[in-house]
Write a protein that holds these residues in place. Sequence first.
Motif, PDB file in Angstrom:
ATOM      1  N   TYR A  21     -34.074   5.162  19.501  1.00 29.63           N
ATOM      2  CA  TYR A  21     -35.123   5.243  18.496  1.00 29.63           C
ATOM      3  C   TYR A  21     -34.937   4.119  17.485  1.00 29.63           C
ATOM      4  O   TYR A  21     -33.817   3.707  17.193  1.00 29.63           O
ATOM      5  CB  TYR A  21     -35.081   6.598  17.782  1.00 29.63           C
ATOM      6  N   ASP A  22     -36.035   3.655  16.934  1.00 30.98           N
ATOM      7  CA  ASP A  22     -35.965   2.637  15.896  1.00 30.98           C
ATOM      8  C   ASP A  22     -35.609   3.251  14.544  1.00 30.98           C
ATOM      9  O   ASP A  22     -35.072   2.581  13.672  1.00 30.98           O
ATOM     10  CB  ASP A  22     -37.300   1.888  15.799  1.00 30.98           C
ATOM     11  N   LYS A 144     -40.363   5.510  17.209  1.00 36.82           N
ATOM     12  CA  LYS A 144     -40.226   4.376  18.130  1.00 36.82           C
ATOM     13  C   LYS A 144     -41.409   3.450  17.867  1.00 36.82           C
ATOM     14  O   LYS A 144     -42.568   3.851  17.989  1.00 36.82           O
ATOM     15  CB  LYS A 144     -40.236   4.864  19.581  1.00 36.82           C
TER      16      LYS A 144
END
Length: 180
Positions: A21-22, A144
């Motif tokens: 995940y960002d 994301k």
Amino acid sequence: MKILKTEFPENSILNTNHKEYDYSDSYKGVLIDKENKIHSTDIVKAFFASGPKWVGILFVLRNKIVTIFGLKTGNKINNRQQQLNNFKCEPNERLGLFKVFNKTENEVILGEDDKHLNFRISLLTENLNTQPIKKEVTISTTVKFNNWFGRLYFLPIRPFHKLIVPKMLKAIIKELNKKD
């Protein structure tokens, strides 16, 4: 009632997908459930019912702004209480911007996929072995980014997110403790 920032729960559905995940965060609090009758669906309904009014105002503002960019805004909710009463919290069911992606006895995954980013919210409950009438409630968020616009979009959202999520979790627990 204390809400604490915590590690992402290892047993969350979002953690078992082994995705990168960002952005991700998690907050936890403790709920009193004397009769052990509060389930994941109750947590989700409280999530939608107990948010502070200023959060609703921010969502209205957000929806007006993002419409210009062609982003999803969810259906307009005319009778929120009636929609909550009819909401079964089953996979693929929607309430506003939020879609139910997954549901177990202890966790519900809400979120949305859009052209700029995909986000998920996990509402996870776990019994505290040391105190059977208490449950730990953890709200986790993952994001994301799908493109540069997703990163740009999330930049001003992030500080609000860090303020809103703990307040929402506190309101969820307060709402559910009233019923017990």
